[in-house]
Design a protein around this motif. Structure first.
Motif, PDB file in Angstrom:
ATOM      1  N   ARG A  14       0.807  -1.223   0.000  1.00  0.00           N
ATOM      2  CA  ARG A  14       0.000   0.000   0.000  1.00  0.00           C
ATOM      3  C   ARG A  14       0.836   1.266   0.000  1.00  0.00           C
ATOM      4  O   ARG A  14       0.348   2.337  -0.359  1.00  0.00           O
ATOM      5  CB  ARG A  14      -0.912   0.014   1.224  1.00  0.00           C
ATOM      6  CG  ARG A  14      -1.747  -1.245   1.383  1.00  0.00           C
ATOM      7  CD  ARG A  14      -2.643  -1.182   2.590  1.00  0.00           C
ATOM      8  NE  ARG A  14      -3.309  -2.460   2.830  1.00  0.00           N
ATOM      9  CZ  ARG A  14      -4.321  -2.627   3.653  1.00  0.00           C
ATOM     10  NH1 ARG A  14      -4.804  -1.595   4.330  1.00  0.00           N
ATOM     11  NH2 ARG A  14      -4.867  -3.817   3.816  1.00  0.00           N
ATOM     12  N   ALA A  15       2.086   1.182   0.428  1.00  0.00           N
ATOM     13  CA  ALA A  15       2.932   2.375   0.553  1.00  0.00           C
ATOM     14  C   ALA A  15       4.387   1.975   0.420  1.00  0.00           C
ATOM     15  O   ALA A  15       4.762   0.808   0.614  1.00  0.00           O
ATOM     16  CB  ALA A  15       2.690   3.061   1.896  1.00  0.00           C
ATOM     17  N   CYS A  16       5.214   2.950   0.073  1.00  0.00           N
ATOM     18  CA  CYS A  16       6.653   2.732   0.001  1.00  0.00           C
ATOM     19  C   CYS A  16       7.359   4.080   0.089  1.00  0.00           C
ATOM     20  O   CYS A  16       6.741   5.136  -0.094  1.00  0.00           O
ATOM     21  CB  CYS A  16       7.049   2.017  -1.292  1.00  0.00           C
ATOM     22  SG  CYS A  16       6.889   3.029  -2.793  1.00  0.00           S
ATOM     23  N   THR A  17       8.624   4.063   0.396  1.00  0.00           N
ATOM     24  CA  THR A  17       9.445   5.258   0.280  1.00  0.00           C
ATOM     25  C   THR A  17      10.143   5.205  -1.068  1.00  0.00           C
ATOM     26  O   THR A  17      10.458   4.121  -1.578  1.00  0.00           O
ATOM     27  CB  THR A  17      10.480   5.355   1.408  1.00  0.00           C
ATOM     28  OG1 THR A  17      11.295   4.177   1.401  1.00  0.00           O
ATOM     29  CG2 THR A  17       9.786   5.494   2.754  1.00  0.00           C
ATOM     30  N   THR A  33       7.764   2.435  -7.022  1.00  0.00           N
ATOM     31  CA  THR A  33       6.409   2.876  -6.689  1.00  0.00           C
ATOM     32  C   THR A  33       5.473   1.702  -6.439  1.00  0.00           C
ATOM     33  O   THR A  33       5.690   0.597  -6.947  1.00  0.00           O
ATOM     34  CB  THR A  33       5.822   3.751  -7.808  1.00  0.00           C
ATOM     35  OG1 THR A  33       4.587   4.334  -7.366  1.00  0.00           O
ATOM     36  CG2 THR A  33       5.539   2.952  -9.076  1.00  0.00           C
ATOM     37  N   GLY A  47      -3.756   8.449  -5.046  1.00  0.00           N
ATOM     38  CA  GLY A  47      -3.222   8.446  -3.682  1.00  0.00           C
ATOM     39  C   GLY A  47      -2.452   9.725  -3.407  1.00  0.00           C
ATOM     40  O   GLY A  47      -2.817  10.799  -3.914  1.00  0.00           O
ATOM     41  N   ALA A  87       7.114   9.648   0.627  1.00  0.00           N
ATOM     42  CA  ALA A  87       6.314   8.507   1.052  1.00  0.00           C
ATOM     43  C   ALA A  87       5.149   8.413   0.074  1.00  0.00           C
ATOM     44  O   ALA A  87       4.322   9.332  -0.005  1.00  0.00           O
ATOM     45  CB  ALA A  87       5.818   8.695   2.478  1.00  0.00           C
ATOM     46  N   ALA A  89       1.752   6.590  -1.167  1.00  0.00           N
ATOM     47  CA  ALA A  89       0.679   5.752  -0.614  1.00  0.00           C
ATOM     48  C   ALA A  89      -0.511   5.772  -1.558  1.00  0.00           C
ATOM     49  O   ALA A  89      -0.934   6.842  -2.009  1.00  0.00           O
ATOM     50  CB  ALA A  89       0.268   6.241   0.769  1.00  0.00           C
ATOM     51  N   TRP A  92      -5.956   2.480  -0.906  1.00  0.00           N
ATOM     52  CA  TRP A  92      -6.042   1.032  -0.883  1.00  0.00           C
ATOM     53  C   TRP A  92      -7.472   0.527  -1.052  1.00  0.00           C
ATOM     54  O   TRP A  92      -7.707  -0.489  -1.733  1.00  0.00           O
ATOM     55  CB  TRP A  92      -5.442   0.474   0.403  1.00  0.00           C
ATOM     56  CG  TRP A  92      -5.714  -0.985   0.581  1.00  0.00           C
ATOM     57  CD1 TRP A  92      -6.537  -1.570   1.491  1.00  0.00           C
ATOM     58  CD2 TRP A  92      -5.198  -2.064  -0.216  1.00  0.00           C
ATOM     59  NE1 TRP A  92      -6.557  -2.947   1.333  1.00  0.00           N
ATOM     60  CE2 TRP A  92      -5.754  -3.273   0.277  1.00  0.00           C
ATOM     61  CE3 TRP A  92      -4.339  -2.125  -1.313  1.00  0.00           C
ATOM     62  CZ2 TRP A  92      -5.460  -4.517  -0.265  1.00  0.00           C
ATOM     63  CZ3 TRP A  92      -4.052  -3.368  -1.868  1.00  0.00           C
ATOM     64  CH2 TRP A  92      -4.602  -4.545  -1.345  1.00  0.00           C
TER      65      TRP A  92
END
Length: 241
Positions: A14-17, A33, A47, A87, A89, A92
């Protein structure tokens, strides 16, 4: 430098740096991504990108040049500076509905064997497939059979094959309007059911649930004639839209 597509290996991420490689009105390119890039009838993710001192709403994600993914800013949104760590995101809840819908459309394909798919669109509220078919089954029958396949909780998996293997098995390709997703000499197959006797097996670059039970009940809401042999079938998540 191509964008690392985390969603391919982990569609539930759902998220990443990530690091900003470039940013402009045409979109923001990250080194990696979780945002699915629009394609194959599935919409791109929406998002946010957040960084120290700023935030950008992502209105869509699309394929860019040389394997990059463009995160399109919402109107009036600030852009992150190149080189910044962000960040990333996704929404979701929306993505998961798209995953459920996309897998349901694969099941719909399995119930109309032999008919080419001439078009389609995955949506969070309503999805459709167009079939080259003079007379489709009754929508009540399709609804009943779809929900039986869903309730059986078939596993959903994938594997990659060489392009030559796909060329030797043209029957794997159901879509006339969308070309199979091809990588460097390879093609991704999405399988529903056991490897030895799949319910459905076809090339696909989209995101899917882990098993059919995750889809929940669906309904064939409408059927339309779009030409002499083109039949459009609409599917909705039952009780949700």
């Amino acid at each position: 430098m191509p964008t690392e597509a985390i969603f391919r290996a982990d569609p539930r991420a759902r998220a990443c740096t990530a690091r900003v490689l470039s940013a402009g009105p045409e979109g923001v390119v990250l080194d990696r991504t979780v945002f699915y890039a629009q394609g194959g009838g599935q919409p791109g993710d929406v998002g946010t990108l957040r960084w120290d001192g700023g935030e950008m709403a992502v209105a869509n994600a699309v394929k860019g040049p040389e394997g990059t993914i463009l995160h399109l800013p919402a109107p009036g949104a600030a852009l992150p500076p190149a080189g910044a760590e962000v960040a990333a995101a996704i929404d979701w809840a929306r993505r998961h509905r798209l995953m459920r819908m996309h897998t349901a459309l694969h099941l719909l394909c399995s119930l109309i064997p032999g008919a080419a798919v001439t078009g389609g669109q995955v949506g969070p509220d309503r999805s459709r497939l167009d079939f080259d078919l003079p007379e489709p089954p009754a929508k009540e029958w399709l609804t009943e059979r779809l929900n039986a396949l869903i309730a059986a909780d078939h596993p959903v998996g994938e594997r990659w094959i060489e392009e030559a293997e796909l060329d030797a098995s043209p029957g794997l390709v159901r879509t006339l309007s969308v070309k199979p997703p091809r990588g460097p000499g390879r093609v991704r197959l999405v399988r529903i059911g056991p490897e030895a006797a799949p319910v459905d097996l076809q090339p696909c670059g989209g995101t899917h649930v882990r098993s059919t039970g995750e889809i929940g009940r669906v309904e064939v809401a409408k059927m339309e004639s779009k030409g002499r042999q083109n039949r459009r079938v609409y599917v909705v998540l039952a009780g949700e839209g």
